[in-house]
Design a protein around this motif. Structure first.
Motif, PDB file in Angstrom:
ATOM      1  N   TYR A  86       0.825  -1.203   0.000  1.00 18.99           N
ATOM      2  CA  TYR A  86       0.000   0.000   0.000  1.00 18.99           C
ATOM      3  C   TYR A  86       0.863   1.258   0.000  1.00 18.99           C
ATOM      4  O   TYR A  86       0.514   2.266  -0.620  1.00 18.99           O
ATOM      5  N   TYR A  87       2.018   1.172   0.649  1.00 17.68           N
ATOM      6  CA  TYR A  87       2.946   2.301   0.652  1.00 17.68           C
ATOM      7  C   TYR A  87       3.519   2.528  -0.745  1.00 17.68           C
ATOM      8  O   TYR A  87       3.553   3.651  -1.246  1.00 17.68           O
ATOM      9  N   LEU A  88       3.925   1.427  -1.392  1.00 21.63           N
ATOM     10  CA  LEU A  88       4.608   1.578  -2.670  1.00 21.63           C
ATOM     11  C   LEU A  88       3.655   2.033  -3.771  1.00 21.63           C
ATOM     12  O   LEU A  88       3.962   2.937  -4.528  1.00 21.63           O
ATOM     13  N   PHE A  89       2.474   1.369  -3.900  1.00 26.35           N
ATOM     14  CA  PHE A  89       1.607   1.740  -5.028  1.00 26.35           C
ATOM     15  C   PHE A  89       0.109   1.740  -4.697  1.00 26.35           C
ATOM     16  O   PHE A  89      -0.646   2.439  -5.344  1.00 26.35           O
ATOM     17  N   GLY A  90      -0.318   0.988  -3.686  1.00 23.08           N
ATOM     18  CA  GLY A  90      -1.752   0.897  -3.423  1.00 23.08           C
ATOM     19  C   GLY A  90      -2.389   2.259  -3.177  1.00 23.08           C
ATOM     20  O   GLY A  90      -3.418   2.603  -3.763  1.00 23.08           O
ATOM     21  N   PHE A  91      -1.762   3.038  -2.308  1.00 21.84           N
ATOM     22  CA  PHE A  91      -2.310   4.352  -1.986  1.00 21.84           C
ATOM     23  C   PHE A  91      -2.345   5.242  -3.222  1.00 21.84           C
ATOM     24  O   PHE A  91      -3.290   6.013  -3.430  1.00 21.84           O
ATOM     25  N   ALA A  92      -1.322   5.100  -4.069  1.00 20.75           N
ATOM     26  CA  ALA A  92      -1.267   5.912  -5.289  1.00 20.75           C
ATOM     27  C   ALA A  92      -2.408   5.554  -6.230  1.00 20.75           C
ATOM     28  O   ALA A  92      -3.071   6.437  -6.791  1.00 20.75           O
ATOM     29  N   PHE A  93      -2.666   4.257  -6.395  1.00 20.48           N
ATOM     30  CA  PHE A  93      -3.783   3.850  -7.246  1.00 20.48           C
ATOM     31  C   PHE A  93      -5.104   4.382  -6.691  1.00 20.48           C
ATOM     32  O   PHE A  93      -6.001   4.761  -7.439  1.00 20.48           O
ATOM     33  N   ALA A  94      -5.236   4.380  -5.387  1.00 20.95           N
ATOM     34  CA  ALA A  94      -6.517   4.732  -4.795  1.00 20.95           C
ATOM     35  C   ALA A  94      -6.751   6.232  -4.758  1.00 20.95           C
ATOM     36  O   ALA A  94      -7.823   6.709  -5.117  1.00 20.95           O
ATOM     37  N   TYR A  95      -5.762   6.982  -4.292  1.00 16.70           N
ATOM     38  CA  TYR A  95      -6.027   8.390  -4.020  1.00 16.70           C
ATOM     39  C   TYR A  95      -5.134   9.361  -4.785  1.00 16.70           C
ATOM     40  O   TYR A  95      -5.231  10.559  -4.569  1.00 16.70           O
ATOM     41  N   GLY A  96      -4.241   8.832  -5.624  1.00 22.62           N
ATOM     42  CA  GLY A  96      -3.388   9.744  -6.366  1.00 22.62           C
ATOM     43  C   GLY A  96      -4.227  10.762  -7.113  1.00 22.62           C
ATOM     44  O   GLY A  96      -5.101  10.396  -7.891  1.00 22.62           O
ATOM     45  N   ALA A  97      -3.957  12.040  -6.871  1.00 22.44           N
ATOM     46  CA  ALA A  97      -4.762  13.087  -7.508  1.00 22.44           C
ATOM     47  C   ALA A  97      -3.817  14.188  -7.968  1.00 22.44           C
ATOM     48  O   ALA A  97      -2.811  14.460  -7.314  1.00 22.44           O
ATOM     49  N   PRO A  98      -4.070  14.836  -9.093  1.00 22.99           N
ATOM     50  CA  PRO A  98      -5.192  14.618 -10.006  1.00 22.99           C
ATOM     51  C   PRO A  98      -5.000  13.352 -10.825  1.00 22.99           C
ATOM     52  O   PRO A  98      -3.881  12.954 -11.083  1.00 22.99           O
ATOM     53  N   SER A  99      -6.118  12.778 -11.237  1.00 25.27           N
ATOM     54  CA  SER A  99      -6.049  11.524 -11.973  1.00 25.27           C
ATOM     55  C   SER A  99      -7.302  11.399 -12.823  1.00 25.27           C
ATOM     56  O   SER A  99      -8.056  12.345 -12.986  1.00 25.27           O
ATOM     57  N   ASN A 100      -7.532  10.209 -13.376  1.00 25.85           N
ATOM     58  CA  ASN A 100      -8.755   9.971 -14.129  1.00 25.85           C
ATOM     59  C   ASN A 100      -9.783   9.276 -13.227  1.00 25.85           C
ATOM     60  O   ASN A 100      -9.468   8.933 -12.090  1.00 25.85           O
ATOM     61  N   PRO A 101     -11.000   9.058 -13.702  1.00 26.45           N
ATOM     62  CA  PRO A 101     -12.010   8.426 -12.851  1.00 26.45           C
ATOM     63  C   PRO A 101     -11.728   6.957 -12.538  1.00 26.45           C
ATOM     64  O   PRO A 101     -12.340   6.384 -11.654  1.00 26.45           O
ATOM     65  N   PHE A 102     -10.784   6.342 -13.263  1.00 25.66           N
ATOM     66  CA  PHE A 102     -10.610   4.909 -13.109  1.00 25.66           C
ATOM     67  C   PHE A 102      -9.513   4.541 -12.128  1.00 25.66           C
ATOM     68  O   PHE A 102      -9.648   3.617 -11.330  1.00 25.66           O
ATOM     69  N   ILE A 103      -8.402   5.253 -12.147  1.00 24.73           N
ATOM     70  CA  ILE A 103      -7.289   4.861 -11.283  1.00 24.73           C
ATOM     71  C   ILE A 103      -6.408   6.077 -10.996  1.00 24.73           C
ATOM     72  O   ILE A 103      -6.231   6.946 -11.849  1.00 24.73           O
TER      73      ILE A 103
END
Lengths: 493, 501, 501
Positions: A86-103
């Motif tokens: 979750y530290y390496l990429f999970g949090f980024a996939f979930a809440y990385g902003a700005p982003s698209n509606p999917f990931i």
């Protein structure tokens, strides 16, 4: 709580001095707000983390003694491996902003954190949720799954499947999120406040596929196909785990507000987010309690004895159901939620027996089934006032069907159920199937009979008498033990 | 913390602008205060809830393995059934305001919550906090009557206790309208009111006295006293669970005692000083710690002298006795006085346990001795050692305080009244209830069930199955009622559960 | 958060009214700050207290069933006896201010608490927080010498450790007057002071080194090394309790590490930004989580390669090793560095365990290896990886920082000094104590007692009684000392408890 220097400035007379005074005062209020909100969020996080302990104890007590080490190791690793992924990429996939509606696609390895709205405490809170989802699945496939299979699916689930779902429904840009104010699904967005769908259904459906593809444990259905209850080895651990989950659920549901220092209406009133937080704790308590009592009497009528394990499961089913709507329903509605959740669980358990589906912790029925009911419940009973307070009244929001708010919220909730079921099935079903084809999924029947603790984990969990210990001699690795006839402790092989 | 626009207004110059500025600023301070106080109260409530887990583990470890499922179920239901009854009417009876001195009559089903009126602000967090107290009281009683009570009897008395008996008592001593409450400013009992800060009397004595009557009316467990009348210790099945439960109770007690301030953002004296309610909260945590610790050490050494070995179960009970005693005065006594409190509490518990053996009273968890006995001592202790300064800070100036601190006997008199009233009220409500249940044959299980263990006859099997063949219980199509145990089963007697309840 | 009336005054225009308004507003901000910070500190203290429960369960699960009562009693008494000794003098020796660099000398028995002076504000919550740390140190040591130590020896060394040895060390490194403290601004060791934020050295090394000497002087348990000198694993009796204890320790560590900030309401830079101590607190919780998690995973895979099976007990110990290591630098390192810290900590633990087997050192909980070894590594790690920015935020600007981060070797030198000094101080105080106890025959139990288990001979019976007939222990009139076990007892060996202690 907002303190805006431009509001305060004219009140102080509007001179140069007053400008500075207004900024000075508002800065201090802002600091207070950050400190209070972060304190609130961090202690909520710690409570949610305590749920991991609850899961570990619940799982340990619900399996047979010979598989205890295995399931506890899995629970420890959920937390440990989940931290890194979750530290390496999970949090980024979930809440990385700005982003698209999917990931999402920022904040990998906490890069650029902290920034406004994304502080370490927010990461930690979401991490505690992510590890809970994997814990649910491990219950469904307990007692018969290879440890390596576990490591693989668990990383995949916490690292990718779950974060993407949470992006859809919880991030400000997700396509189904009620916070995506520019582009709300059905003008509403799905209201899954603390994750009946995002956490519980995801974990439950993943478990469903895993348990379905693996098949039931040896001995779970006898030759004539009748179900045989394989009881867990310790009712005490089940109760301990259940109470710890209850304790942690106050962080899970009430903590999902993320902040507490926010008046509803103008500042200075006694009514604010703190009241909503308290109400959420109350609805959570009432739903779980009602489900527990319903199960108690329901099971007494159906089975003929008062069973604490069933009551514990009913209680958790009530919690899983209320998790979606906890912040937007009245306390009396929570009682309805819990009552129905108990019957949903009883019904699904009957169905599972009919279909010869074996889930040692009833995790798919409980988290998948009651979680789905919870999403529908929110679509039916969400109150206008509370939805507006929590999610904002601009744009105008639909609310619960039975409360006179029309069907748009309910439609969004149904979409969420279907999408989650589809997404998790499409990803996890093939994964489990592939693992099965590769011979990595299920342990051998000899291992299953002897218990994985002995064959893979260096010995049983318990040794109450000295002569019990026939396991670990340092020079003989456990991997090569060939169980014969009868083990010294009398375990049938 | 108060921030009053009328105070701030003249300071800002007194024009129209300044008036708005003053109210703007004060509104923000008020919001901060609500947020901080509610955060404090909510997390305290969660800690108190953790005590329910502590009770469950303590009870589970203190009974024999064959009754573990039974006692744990009662503990889960304390919390679950208590939620509904306290939500529907318990909270209304206890804190419904405005009301008379005897019983509250608002807020049924949380109607009109949250509300702010002359009687105070009533928010959900306050309800949650009081609920966690209410379920604790019923938990105490379940310990006293463990291992021999029908499950139906349990459901009945538990609902009655949390839904009616306990709320009334808490109304008397804790609500602003209660006839003996220290916050009933216009009409204080003996000009003082009773100081039962976190509930030595309201919670612990109520639970303990109810347990006393239950256990007394049921009689001792089979085998507790042998034919010649000598006491036989029926040991609990797991000391690990007892220690786990005790530590969890200790952990939760930090919500129980310091949390009873309800708020933390309040300076004592004018704002800006380093001394305020936060110091009082911290001091309360310290007195709680010291009283329990002293009681534990006292028990350790005296039991070593009396019984000849170092016993962790006794130490745990001593510790809890110290906590039950300090609960009344935790916020108004000096830390050194807490040591006195714990020391005496340990001896109170030892003495009452001796007495219980003499009179052949059997209480599997020593709950009546511990909670009622040490709780009563705690109320007296407050009357003796309450400090003038701390009472002034918490309850207001010019109050009677502890006898030994030079404050006269009026506070002590009020405390004695509380002990008598609590004992009387619980006795006249609970004793008849237990007697009726006994007459209806709903109270005690059959001796066959008791010997075999309720887990097997009523709860679908034992709590533990460490080996595969241990599990001879649940076959879905074969009801438990007809299981005929083979000769190698752990339960030493045949049994026949029958169909009652 | 500071609010200074002198700063606000000119902003409000500078009249008499404005002066009053400025102090009015600032007083209220000050009150808010105290309330928020104390709430934060108190709940952190409660979490740290929960670690005591974690220790108790971890220790209980890691020993054999026959010694469970013994080890749990020691854990309860750590907390109880520690309360009194830390209240009476431990806190005064540690934090009494103003004082010299070696030992504190105020606040005996909490006199003058609460107080605000040049040395800082000392409130009850701070005492409670430090108390919860003190009892943790003694808990570590009890693991090392488990299963073979007389109870009296335990009482003696435990009081000495929490009352004297530990408070002195914490004075040196944590009080504002300590000779090596990073907060002793006028007189910093190497211009840096030691950075031991939450106590890898002060708590973990102290407890671990004390345990090392105790276990070394006592020698290994009977049966730990067979006749040919090969190591035999004496497994603990319940892995469930080990996992329960580990998770509780993890839970409590969120009070231990992030709580060590003591306050949370403090912006970094000017107020009004989103970045402040609350971010630092959150980051500390993140580094703690990552270090422990990495250590657990490293242990999992390396043990799989080395020993051939997936072992949950080893994973739990690895996890705790990672926590013990990160404790020193948790607040001043980047999250990625925490992963390095945990990775190395796991190998430190594995290496020291190998070494312990080689030299026939027996430590039932690996406490010396884990807490002293990983703790020492943690201190070095801080000297290598501490970030300039975070040290500036927490300790003030222009300080030396980590060697690998380009900050030179002065911080590392200070950390090395701490390791040596802690090792030396604990050795010269605790080793003679254990030797004297050994000479007086108060240290180790008799081999008969050890074989039979202390629970039976000293603590009134075994911890568990899952079947009725298991309980052959306590008959009130027959003392334990003379029980002659019949052939069906669970304990496989005859024993003869004797009358000592």
């Amino acid at each position: 709580m907002s303190c805006n220097a431009t509001e305060l400035l004219p009140l102080l007379g509007g001179s140069a001095n007053a400008t500075a005074a207004a900024a000075y005062l508002c800065d201090r209020f802002t600091s207070v707000t950050y400190a209070v909100d972060t304190t609130y969020l961090l202690f909520s996080t710690y409570l949610v983390f305590a749920m991991q302990l609850g899961f570990a104890m619940l799982c340990a007590g619900s399996v047979r003694a010979k598989s205890t080490m295995n399931i506890m190791l899995i629970n420890v690793l959920d937390a440990a491996a989940g931290s890194l992924s979750y530290y390496l990429f999970g949090f980024a996939f979930a809440y990385g902003a700005p982003s698209n509606p999917f990931i999402g696609r920022r904040f990998f390895a906490l890069n650029d954190v902290p920034e406004p709205g994304f502080d370490y405490s927010f990461f930690l809170y979401q991490w505690a949720f992510a590890i809970a989802a994997a814990g649910i699945t491990s219950g469904s496939i307990a007692e018969r799954t290879k440890f390596v299979a576990y490591l693989i699916y668990s990383s995949f689930l916490t690292g990718f499947v779950y974060p993407v779902v949470s992006h859809w429904f919880w991030s400000a840009e997700g396509w189904g999120s009620p916070f995506n104010t520019g582009n709300l699904l059905f003008g509403s967005g799905a209201i899954d406040f603390a994750g009946s769908g995002v956490v519980h259904m995801v974990g439950g459906i993943a478990g469903l596929w895993g348990a379905l593809i693996e098949g039931p444990r040896i001995g779970r259905f006898d030759r004539s196909g009748r179900p045989v209850v394989l009881r867990g080895h310790s009712g005490t651990l089940v109760v301990l785990g259940t109470f710890l989950l209850w304790f942690g659920w106050y962080g899970f549901n009430a903590g999902s507000f993320l902040t507490i220092l926010k008046p509803y209406g103008a500042p200075g009133g006694f009514y604010g987010q703190w009241s909503a937080v308290g109400r959420t704790a109350v609805t959570t308590t009432l739903a779980g309690s009602t489900a527990a009592l319903t199960t108690l009497f329901g099971k007494r009528l159906l089975v003929g004895h008062w069973n604490v394990i069933d009551v514990c499961n009913g209680l958790l089913g009530g919690f899983a159901a209320i998790t979606s709507g906890c912040s937007v329903v009245e306390p009396w509605a929570a009682i309805i939620c819990g009552f129905v959740a108990a019957w949903v669980l009883i019904g699904f358990n009957k169905l599972a027996e009919l279909l010869k589906y074996d889930d040692p912790l009833e995790a798919a029925q409980l988290h998948g089934g009651c979680g789905a009911w919870g999403l529908i419940f929110t679509g039916l009973f969400a109150s206008k006032q509370f939805v507006e307070e929590v999610y904002g009244s601009d744009p105008v929001r639909p609310f619960g069907l039975f409360m006179g708010g029309g069907g748009r919220l309910l439609a969004a909730q149904v979409i969420q159920i279907l999408v989650i079921a589809g997404w998790v099935s499409v990803l996890m079903g093939p994964l489990f199937y592939t693992l099965k084809k590769l011979g990595l999924l299920r342990i051998s029947s000899q291992d299953e009979m002897a218990g994985m603790d002995l064959t893979k984990h260096g010995g049983f969990a318990y040794m109450y008498n000295d002569e019990d210990d026939f396991s670990q001699r340092p020079t003989i690795p456990m991997t090569r033990v060939e169980p014969t006839g009868t083990n010294p402790d009398g375990t049938r092989v | 913390m108060s921030c009053n626009a009328a105070e701030l207004l003249p300071l800002l110059g007194g024009t129209a602008n300044a008036s708005a500025a003053a109210s703007y600023l004060c509104d923000r301070f008020t919001t901060v205060t609500y947020a901080v106080d509610n955060t404090y109260l909510l997390f305290s409530a969660y800690l108190v809830f953790a005590m329910q887990l502590g009770f469950a583990m303590l009870c589970a470890g203190s009974v024999r393995a064959k009754n573990t499922m039974n006692i744990m179920l009662t503990n889960v239901l304390d919390a679950a059934a208590g939620s509904l009854s306290y939500y529907l009417f318990g909270f209304a009876l206890a804190f419904g305001a405005p009301s008379n001195g005897f019983v509250g009559r608002h807020f049924f089903g949380l109607r009109h919550i949250p509300e702010s009126s002359d009687s105070g602000t009533f928010d959900y967090s306050f309800f949650l906090y009081q609920w966690s107290f209410a379920i604790a009281a019923a938990g105490i009683t379940s310990g006293s009557i463990a291992e021999r009570t029908q499950f139906v009897a349990y459901l009945i008395y538990s609902t009655f206790l949390t839904g009616f008996v306990y709320p009334i008592v808490s109304h008397w001593f804790w609500s602003v309208d209660g006839w003996a409450s220290a916050t009933n400013v216009n009409n204080l009992l003996f000009g003082s009111g009773v100081i039962d800060f976190a509930g030595s009397g309201v919670v612990h004595m109520v639970g303990g006295v109810a347990g006393l009557w239950g256990a007394f009316i049921e009689g001792p467990r089979i085998g507790r006293f042998d034919r010649s009348g000598r006491s036989v210790v029926l040991r609990g099945h797991s000391a690990s669970l007892v220690v786990l439960g005790t530590f969890l109770l200790w952990f939760g007690w930090y919500g129980f005692n310091p949390g009873s301030f309800l708020t933390i953002l309040k300076p004592y004296g004018s704002p800006g000083g380093y001394y305020g309610q936060w110091s009082g909260v911290g001091r309360t945590a310290v007195t709680t710690t010291l009283a329990g610790s002293t009681a534990a050490l006292t028990t350790l050494f005296s039991k070593r002298l009396l019984a000849g070995h170092w016993n962790v179960i006794d130490v745990c009970n001593g510790l809890l006795g110290g906590f039950a005693a300090i609960t009344s005065g935790c916020s108004v006594v000096e830390p050194w006085a807490a040591i006195v409190c714990g020391f005496v509490a340990a001896w109170v518990l030892i003495g009452l346990n001796k007495l219980a053996e003499k009179v052949k009273y059997d209480d599997p968890l020593e709950a009546a001795q511990l909670h009622a006995g040490c709780g009563a001592w705690g109320l007296l202790f407050t009357g003796l050692f309450a400090s003038k300064r701390y009472i002034g800070e918490i309850y207001g100036l010019d109050r009677p305080y502890g006898l030994f601190m030079g404050g006269g006997g009026r506070l002590l008199a009020a405390q004695v009244i509380q002990i008598l009233v609590v004992f009387g009220w619980v006795s006249v409500t609970m004793a008849p209830l237990f007697l009726i249940l006994k007459k209806l044959k709903l109270l005690r299980i059959s001796s066959e069930d008791e010997t075999a263990g309720m887990d097997m006859t009523r709860h679908g099997g034992f709590a533990y199955a460490y080996h595969d063949e241990d599990d001879f219980s649940q076959r879905p199509s074969i009801m438990m009622r007809r299981v005929e145990p083979a000769s190698n089963t752990p339960s030493p007697h045949p049994y026949n559960g029958g169909t009652h309840v």
